[in-house]
Design a protein around this motif. Structure first.
Motif, PDB file in Angstrom:
ATOM      1  N   SER A   1       6.599   1.330 -11.269  1.00  0.00           N
ATOM      2  CA  SER A   1       5.378   1.100 -11.966  1.00  0.00           C
ATOM      3  C   SER A   1       5.127   2.438 -12.850  1.00  0.00           C
ATOM      4  O   SER A   1       4.042   2.640 -13.005  1.00  0.00           O
ATOM      5  CB  SER A   1       4.076   0.998 -11.109  1.00  0.00           C
ATOM      6  OG  SER A   1       4.050   2.054  -9.873  1.00  0.00           O
TER       7      SER A   1
ATOM      8  N   THR B   1       4.889   6.573  -5.407  1.00  0.00           N
ATOM      9  CA  THR B   1       4.649   5.152  -5.018  1.00  0.00           C
ATOM     10  C   THR B   1       5.256   4.705  -3.767  1.00  0.00           C
ATOM     11  O   THR B   1       4.989   3.783  -3.138  1.00  0.00           O
ATOM     12  CB  THR B   1       5.648   4.237  -6.129  1.00  0.00           C
ATOM     13  OG1 THR B   1       6.907   4.532  -6.270  1.00  0.00           O
ATOM     14  CG2 THR B   1       4.878   4.740  -7.503  1.00  0.00           C
TER      15      THR B   1
ATOM     16  N   ASN C   1       2.724  10.341  -8.614  1.00  0.00           N
ATOM     17  CA  ASN C   1       3.327   9.379  -8.709  1.00  0.00           C
ATOM     18  C   ASN C   1       4.309   9.071  -7.595  1.00  0.00           C
ATOM     19  O   ASN C   1       5.436   8.064  -7.630  1.00  0.00           O
ATOM     20  CB  ASN C   1       4.593   9.779  -9.907  1.00  0.00           C
ATOM     21  CG  ASN C   1       3.707   9.944 -11.407  1.00  0.00           C
ATOM     22  OD1 ASN C   1       2.782   9.059 -11.610  1.00  0.00           O
ATOM     23  ND2 ASN C   1       4.202  10.912 -11.961  1.00  0.00           N
TER      24      ASN C   1
ATOM     25  N   GLN D   1       1.623   6.648   0.825  1.00  0.00           N
ATOM     26  CA  GLN D   1       1.526   6.644  -0.221  1.00  0.00           C
ATOM     27  C   GLN D   1      -0.192   6.773  -0.625  1.00  0.00           C
ATOM     28  O   GLN D   1      -0.517   7.637  -1.571  1.00  0.00           O
ATOM     29  CB  GLN D   1       1.830   5.554  -1.236  1.00  0.00           C
ATOM     30  CG  GLN D   1       1.831   5.606  -2.654  1.00  0.00           C
ATOM     31  CD  GLN D   1       0.553   4.601  -3.122  1.00  0.00           C
ATOM     32  OE1 GLN D   1      -0.070   3.869  -2.260  1.00  0.00           O
ATOM     33  NE2 GLN D   1       0.351   4.674  -4.348  1.00  0.00           N
TER      34      GLN D   1
END
Length: 735
Positions: free
Chosen positions: A54, A513, A511, A500
């Protein structure tokens, strides 16, 4: 990264000689047969990671091609979706002429959000909010973003008692969020000092420098809230807030036991917290080979021995981990060789006052001729994962990593599966030691030190799958090198996994993820070759790649035996013992550092000779300073430290929600979406708004006489404090 093809295998069965058994060992032949499917597995995982990405500019949708569609730009799924959204935005936003929304369109029954309009509002909330409303015709808020409206969560907490009639707040309020504005209403919420009852009232900020308020009607104990919005903002939405009954619990030097028992072994936990809030610590009398379990039921202020186990094998091979209100213990009893690794649960006693052993000792591993260091435990849902270093008759010359997984049964007992031999070295001087096990999204990872004849050192991470390298030789699982081969000693890793949803609260891991795998250890290097220094490494891709940082430096004094933990806010903490040329040049102290976006400065936590900190790790638990036990050599005791908030909010049935629109208007509509039925009233600039309701939707409208700044005040009421209600969306329109 773009998707790539696998054009050919590096090693094929067809490459083998016709009679491989005359030229290759059995291990080499097995590796050749495994090479192609393993190479395919790695390539497949790379493809999955690309598709799941993503990351802006390199997401899965940006790497998938798509056929041309007439009138739609882009040759990837992402490109065409973005162009379609831009076209939709041009149609529905910024194109409505001024004054085309008439008074009649806001009349009772005339204004409603159709399903299509609601979905448009959803798009507005979720995609590029700052560019969605150039004319301010609609506004919206959800837990992830907002546009055209500010839900004002400005709040401060009083640091002194307030009395009826008081107007000055100067020096009496610590701001928790935002800044007060003169002329704005606030709600004062707290407890009456006379009878401890809950009291609240509305007031107006009359000045911000100095901070003053309209005369108070009630008196309030220290710790009262002064809030613009009394409801609480959470990741799921706006929920009912209450009176803050929490206090800061600051323990700087509590005594666990008046004996300097051993607390070493940072790969295995020595301090845990039960679901009911009890703290349990473990300390070892190495002389008499006794494990003592100490219980604190008053947040670490006082401790008492609750249980013990006599008969440990020399080396203090014992650790524990909590699961709900159970504690799971691993230890090696002092029996004749070959030795066994044993497990037993501890639970709250049947009278609810203390702890008791549950079930009986069960064998996790047998037939081991020696153990090195402390075993390590981790919880994986309803499973217990364990790793340790031992020798046996098959591999008598090296300490190797062994692993087992147990199923936690409904009654708290554990059914253990077969032991797995994760490393198979058998050369004197080549040892795998001091494992620290974690679980990463249901996958166990063991981080350990790898020593070869005191000339080569590694810090290695190993897992059944998902690491940088495929199994090779005596490393029978996939693995990654955190610290690659070096001639400088590296030792005693301590590892955690931060999920996360918690990790991303730390800007360094924005970031993350897949969550964050983080580890500390100590070692030397070419700059500081004679003294140990603390090192930190983290991985954002489940252990494949690692970033390494050196936290301390110096070649005259040691910093070593580190333990790592993290709080609910995503802040990481490193603790270790050592000396400092300025703060403590002659004897060991406990030091700590905090990672919040970047590592802060080193702080000395203890002021006497002390060693071997063992920290609590519970990512659902918040603290300001980590909770840990340590060996207080100077005072011949085990000490405990930590700073955290205890207590909860006392629930109430009525909350106030205050919104400010970013554009002037003379006609306003507001729509609330909530998870259950509630009673709500609303005012815009002091004028009550008309209302229509359903079980999960409430809509307010009001026509004002002129164009003006807009502030909306919504009063929320629930029938009972047990009603669990969340406002997950606020939408609206103006003219």
């Amino acid at each position: 990264m773009p998707l790539e093809t696998l054009n050919q295998y590096t090693n094929k069965v067809s490459d083998l000689p016709d009679k491989p058994n005359t030229q290759m060992t059995a291990a080499e032949l097995k590796a050749q047969f495994d090479a192609a499917p393993e190479e395919l597995r790695v390539k497949y995982n790379e493809m999955v990671n690309v598709l799941k990405s993503s990351i802006t500019g390199d997401s899965g949708a940006e790497n998938i091609g798509i056929a041309n569609i007439s009138g739609v730009a882009g040759n990837t799924v992402h490109g065409q979706m973005k162009d379609l959204f831009d076209q939709l935005k041009a149609v529905v936003l910024g194109q409505v002429p001024n004054k085309s929304i008439t008074r009649e369109k806001f009349a009772d029954g005339a204004v409603d959000f159709s399903p299509v309009q609601k979905e448009i509002a959803n798009l507005n909330l979720q995609l590029a909010a700052s560019q969605l409303v150039p004319s301010g015709k609609t506004y919206g808020w959800d837990p992830t973003t907002s546009f055209g409206v500010i839900v004002d969560f400005t709040k401060g907490k009083t640091t002194a008692q307030l009395n009826a009639g008081d107007t000055s707040l100067e020096g009496k309020v610590t701001m928790s969020e935002g800044t007060f504005v003169a002329g704005k209403k606030v709600t004062v919420l707290g407890r009456n000092p006379a009878d401890d009852s809950i009291v609240k009232e509305q007031a107006t900020i009359t000045s911000v420098s100095p901070l003053t308020i309209s005369p108070l009607v009630n008196s309030y104990k220290e710790g009262a809230w002064i809030k613009r919005t009394t409801a609480n903002n959470t990741t799921n939405g706006i929920v009912f807030g209450g009176v803050d009954d929490s206090v800061i619990n600051n323990i700087t030097d509590a005594t666990v036991v008046n004996s300097a028992y051993d607390t070493s072994g940072n790969g295995g936990r020595k301090l845990v917290r039960l679901s009911n809030g009890w703290l349990v610590s473990l300390a070892i009398d190495t002389t008499n080979r006794v494990a003592y379990f100490y219980l604190s039921k008053d947040n670490g202020n006082t401790w008492a021995q609750s249980l013990s186990y006599t008969g440990l094998l020399s080396g203090a091979h014992v650790s524990m981990y909590s699961h709900g209100n159970f504690i799971h213990v691993l230890q090696v009893p002092n029996t004749a060789s070959p030795y066994v690794m044993q497990h037993r649960p501890i639970r709250i006693s049947t009278d609810g006052l203390s702890l008791e052993w549950f079930s009986s000792w069960s064998s996790v591993d047998t037939g081991q001729t020696a153990f090195s260091g402390v075993p390590s435990l981790a919880i994986n849902g309803n499973y217990l994962e364990a790793a340790w270093a031992s020798k046996n008759s098959t591999y008598p010359n090296s300490f190797n990593i062994r692993y087992a997984k147990g199923t936690i049964n409904a009654d708290g007992s554990v059914t253990w599966g077969a032991v797995e031999q994760w490393t198979t070295f058998n050369t004197s001087g080549q040892d795998m030691r001091n494992p620290s096990i974690i679980t990463v999204n249901s996958r166990p990872i063991v981080i350990f030190e790898h020593v070869i004849s005191s000339t080569s050192y590694y810090i290695t991470a190993m897992s059944p799958s998902g690491m940088a390298n495929v199994p090779s030789g005596s490393l029978t699982k996939s693995y990654s090198y955190i610290q690659p081969n070096t001639t400088y000693a590296q030792s005693t890793p301590s590892a955690i996994f931060v999920p996360q949803e918690i990790a991303i609260k730390n800007t360094l891991f924005a970031n993350a993820t897949q969550g964050v795998v983080a580890t500390l250890w100590h070692g030397t290097d070419s700059v500081d070759s004679t003294r140990n220094n603390v090192r930190f490494s983290y991985s954002l891709d489940g252990g494949v790649t690692w970033t390494v940082q050196k936290l301390t430096s110096g070649n005259s004094l040691d910093s070593h035996f580190a333990t790592i933990t993290a709080n609910k806010s995503g802040e990481l903490f490193a603790l270790w013992h050592g000396k400092d040329s300025v703060l403590s040049p002659s004897s060991d102290r406990i030091f700590q550092m905090k990672l919040s976006g970047a590592w802060g400065s080193k702080e000395m936590v203890t002021n006497v000779l002390s060693q071997y900190a063992s920290s609590l790790y519970d990512p659902s638990f918040n603290f300001e300073s980590p909770l840990f036990i340590y060996k207080d050599v100077a005072n011949a005791k085990v000490g405990f430290c930590g700073t955290w908030t205890i207590g909860v909010e006392a629930p109430i049935t009525e909350n106030t929600l205050r919104l400010t629109l970013t554009q002037q208007a003379k006609e306003v509509m507001t729509y609330l979406h909530h998870t259950a039925s509630l009673t709500a009233t609303a005012q815009v600039n002091g004028n009550f708004m008309d209302k229509t309701t359903t079980t999960e939707e409430t809509q307010f409208t009001r026509v004002l006489g002129s164009l003006q700044d807009i502030e909306i005040e919504i009063t929320l009421t629930r029938s009972s404090v047990d009603d669990d209600i969340t406002i997950n969306k606020i939408l609206g329109g103006v003219a």
